[in-house]
Design an enzyme around this catalytic site. Structure first.
Site, PDB file in Angstrom:
ATOM      1  N   PHE A 155      19.328 -10.567 -37.411  1.00  0.00           N
ATOM      2  CA  PHE A 155      18.233 -11.379 -37.965  1.00  0.00           C
ATOM      3  C   PHE A 155      16.964 -10.554 -38.031  1.00  0.00           C
ATOM      4  O   PHE A 155      15.892 -10.953 -37.579  1.00  0.00           O
ATOM      5  CB  PHE A 155      18.049 -12.641 -37.102  1.00  0.00           C
ATOM      6  CG  PHE A 155      17.364 -13.774 -37.804  1.00  0.00           C
ATOM      7  CD1 PHE A 155      17.805 -14.222 -39.044  1.00  0.00           C
ATOM      8  CD2 PHE A 155      16.287 -14.416 -37.219  1.00  0.00           C
ATOM      9  CE1 PHE A 155      17.179 -15.278 -39.689  1.00  0.00           C
ATOM     10  CE2 PHE A 155      15.643 -15.480 -37.849  1.00  0.00           C
ATOM     11  CZ  PHE A 155      16.102 -15.911 -39.091  1.00  0.00           C
ATOM     12  N   GLY A 156      17.100  -9.370 -38.632  1.00  0.00           N
ATOM     13  CA  GLY A 156      15.938  -8.515 -38.882  1.00  0.00           C
ATOM     14  C   GLY A 156      15.361  -8.866 -40.244  1.00  0.00           C
ATOM     15  O   GLY A 156      15.527  -9.981 -40.753  1.00  0.00           O
ATOM     16  N   ILE A 158      16.085  -8.048 -43.392  1.00  0.00           N
ATOM     17  CA  ILE A 158      16.950  -8.474 -44.505  1.00  0.00           C
ATOM     18  C   ILE A 158      17.633  -9.800 -44.170  1.00  0.00           C
ATOM     19  O   ILE A 158      17.759 -10.679 -45.028  1.00  0.00           O
ATOM     20  CB  ILE A 158      17.968  -7.367 -44.866  1.00  0.00           C
ATOM     21  CG1 ILE A 158      17.214  -6.102 -45.301  1.00  0.00           C
ATOM     22  CG2 ILE A 158      18.912  -7.832 -45.976  1.00  0.00           C
ATOM     23  CD1 ILE A 158      18.094  -4.867 -45.506  1.00  0.00           C
ATOM     24  N   SER A 178      21.755 -12.655 -32.885  1.00  0.00           N
ATOM     25  CA  SER A 178      21.407 -11.234 -32.808  1.00  0.00           C
ATOM     26  C   SER A 178      21.263 -10.894 -31.337  1.00  0.00           C
ATOM     27  O   SER A 178      21.084 -11.789 -30.512  1.00  0.00           O
ATOM     28  CB  SER A 178      20.122 -10.913 -33.573  1.00  0.00           C
ATOM     29  OG  SER A 178      19.035 -11.569 -32.974  1.00  0.00           O
ATOM     30  N   ALA A 240      25.594  -4.972 -45.304  1.00  0.00           N
ATOM     31  CA  ALA A 240      25.022  -4.107 -44.259  1.00  0.00           C
ATOM     32  C   ALA A 240      25.633  -2.709 -44.323  1.00  0.00           C
ATOM     33  O   ALA A 240      25.115  -1.829 -45.040  1.00  0.00           O
ATOM     34  CB  ALA A 240      25.218  -4.761 -42.899  1.00  0.00           C
ATOM     35  N   ARG A 241      26.704  -2.510 -43.608  1.00  0.00           N
ATOM     36  CA  ARG A 241      27.425  -1.241 -43.666  1.00  0.00           C
ATOM     37  C   ARG A 241      28.933  -1.524 -43.562  1.00  0.00           C
ATOM     38  O   ARG A 241      29.349  -2.399 -42.795  1.00  0.00           O
ATOM     39  CB  ARG A 241      27.012  -0.312 -42.514  1.00  0.00           C
ATOM     40  CG  ARG A 241      25.691   0.401 -42.754  1.00  0.00           C
ATOM     41  CD  ARG A 241      25.792   1.407 -43.909  1.00  0.00           C
ATOM     42  NE  ARG A 241      24.550   2.110 -44.175  1.00  0.00           N
ATOM     43  CZ  ARG A 241      23.665   1.779 -45.114  1.00  0.00           C
ATOM     44  NH1 ARG A 241      23.861   0.726 -45.891  1.00  0.00           N
ATOM     45  NH2 ARG A 241      22.584   2.522 -45.304  1.00  0.00           N
ATOM     46  N   GLU A 270      32.882   4.890 -48.429  1.00  0.00           N
ATOM     47  CA  GLU A 270      32.356   4.928 -49.800  1.00  0.00           C
ATOM     48  C   GLU A 270      32.453   6.335 -50.364  1.00  0.00           C
ATOM     49  O   GLU A 270      32.202   7.295 -49.628  1.00  0.00           O
ATOM     50  CB  GLU A 270      30.901   4.451 -49.802  1.00  0.00           C
ATOM     51  CG  GLU A 270      30.791   3.000 -49.374  1.00  0.00           C
ATOM     52  CD  GLU A 270      29.365   2.477 -49.342  1.00  0.00           C
ATOM     53  OE1 GLU A 270      28.453   3.160 -49.848  1.00  0.00           O
ATOM     54  OE2 GLU A 270      29.163   1.376 -48.835  1.00  0.00           O
ATOM     55  N   HIS A 288      27.894  -1.042 -53.802  1.00  0.00           N
ATOM     56  CA  HIS A 288      26.676  -0.748 -53.031  1.00  0.00           C
ATOM     57  C   HIS A 288      25.408  -0.887 -53.891  1.00  0.00           C
ATOM     58  O   HIS A 288      24.682   0.081 -54.118  1.00  0.00           O
ATOM     59  CB  HIS A 288      26.742   0.652 -52.393  1.00  0.00           C
ATOM     60  CG  HIS A 288      25.825   0.809 -51.217  1.00  0.00           C
ATOM     61  ND1 HIS A 288      26.115   1.579 -50.121  1.00  0.00           N
ATOM     62  CD2 HIS A 288      24.599   0.288 -50.966  1.00  0.00           C
ATOM     63  CE1 HIS A 288      25.101   1.533 -49.252  1.00  0.00           C
ATOM     64  NE2 HIS A 288      24.179   0.748 -49.748  1.00  0.00           N
ATOM     65  N   GLY A 290      22.899  -3.042 -53.170  1.00  0.00           N
ATOM     66  CA  GLY A 290      21.831  -3.695 -52.385  1.00  0.00           C
ATOM     67  C   GLY A 290      20.417  -3.439 -52.897  1.00  0.00           C
ATOM     68  O   GLY A 290      19.679  -4.362 -53.207  1.00  0.00           O
TER      69      GLY A 290
END
Ligand code: 8YV
Length: 322
Positions: A155-156, A158, A178, A240-241, A270, A288, A290
């Site tokens: 919950f940062g 983004i 989080s 995210a990743r 990736e 990707h 984003g």
């Protein structure tokens, strides 16, 4: 003599013009990322590097003897591809580009939430393949989002932007987990309910959206055991990743329909997408995207450039991470 800067990939016009006016800039415009050997050679030739997520700046690369590089201004917010400890040990400063890509990345999270819940990719493929022979009351039925629970893992910046947009635009209820619970005022601002564990969040969420960093701390955080906690109607979103998700175990859950769908923008290796995901109609797979808007990519370049400006002026970095 202006400092020598290497861009490991071409930048959008505006940010590039800013940089070119101030520095001696070289660009790798080969269309492919630099190899490890090319990165090692660059360490001796330039004063600063501007890498991206596709450049693995390992301890081996960063600890070359007689390095000239003293500053790495990453073009991107995530930095798990840079060994920060090795950079510190080599006396190299590192910056990233937070803030400027928050809204664009949250837009892609919303796009994936909508695409998965309304089966947009699958339905569009059907239309293009000639499988649509007229409206029917029961064709391509998806799921409504209004009043459903969006569970945010992380919950940062983004995660919070995704919460704001999903609540305002889609009428979703917000829950989050989080490691560090945010301040009550922030929870109140997003009308966000804290859930005490990721397991519990997974069980409660209609849509589970990932907003953690990559790296060792979150590696395969989403695995078979966690996926089993999710509702059969639930949707997983990852902007995210790729490393956060065990892709094989996700593909198994999607294939067995123990969860309804997944929307992915990032992948573990990736640009390779796990072949187990490709045939699945209930997986929406984006390359990707984003931060991929003209405005955002220019702002990312400018933010990296401002960090370089600060470094070469001997001032504090705006976004120093090492
Ligand atoms: C960037 C991203 O495009 O900034 C990030 O963390 O995931 C992307 O949106 C990429 O990292 C460029 O280096």
């Amino acid at each position: 003599m202006p400092p020598k800067i290497l861009l490991t990939r071409p930048w959008p016009e505006g940010a590039f013009a800013y940089l070119k006016a101030r520095y001696d800039v070289t660009v790798n415009d080969s269309g492919v990322p630099l190899t490890k050997d090319q990165l090692i050679a660059a360490m001796g030739e330039y004063d600063a590097l501007c890498p991206t997520v596709t450049d693995k700046l390992t301890a081996e690369v960063l600890s070359v003897a007689d390095a000239r590089v003293k500053m790495i201004a990453n073009f991107g917010a995530g930095f798990e591809h840079i060994d920060l400890n090795a950079a510190k040990a080599a006396g190299i400063r590192v910056s990233n580009t937070p803030d400027v890509l928050t809204e664009a990345t949250a837009e892609i999270a919303l796009l994936l939430i909508l695409m998965t819940s309304r089966r947009a990719s699958e339905a569009e493929r059907g239309l293009r393949n000639g499988d649509w022979n007229g409206w029917k009351p029961t064709q391509f039925l998806g799921q409504s989002l209004d009043g459903k629970t969006l569970g945010l893992a992380g919950f940062g910046r983004i995660g919070q932007a995704t919460a704001r947009k999903a609540k305002a635009a889609l009428g979703m209820n917000i829950a989050y987990y989080s490691r560090n619970r945010v301040a009550p005022e922030i929870e109140a601002a997003f009308d966000a309910r804290y859930v005490g564990s990721l397991d519990e969040l997974a069980a409660q969420a209609d849509v589970l959206s990932l907003h953690t960093p990559g790296g060792a701390g979150t590696h395969h955080m989403i695995n078979a055991a966690l996926l089993k906690r999710m509702k059969p109607t639930a949707i997983l979103i990852n902007t995210a990743r790729g490393s956060v998700v065990n892709e094989i175990e996700l593909a198994e859950a999607l294939d067995a329909r123990t969860i309804a769908a997944a929307g992915l923008d990032v992948y573990q290796k990736e640009p390779v997408v796990n072949p187990a995901l490709l045939p699945l109609d209930n997986a929406v797979l984006l390359p990707h995207l984003g931060s991929a808007t003209v405005e955002t990519r220019n702002n990312m370049g400018l933010r990296a450039a401002y960090n370089l400006d600060r470094f070469f002026a001997g001032e504090d970095l705006l976004d120093g991470i090492a």
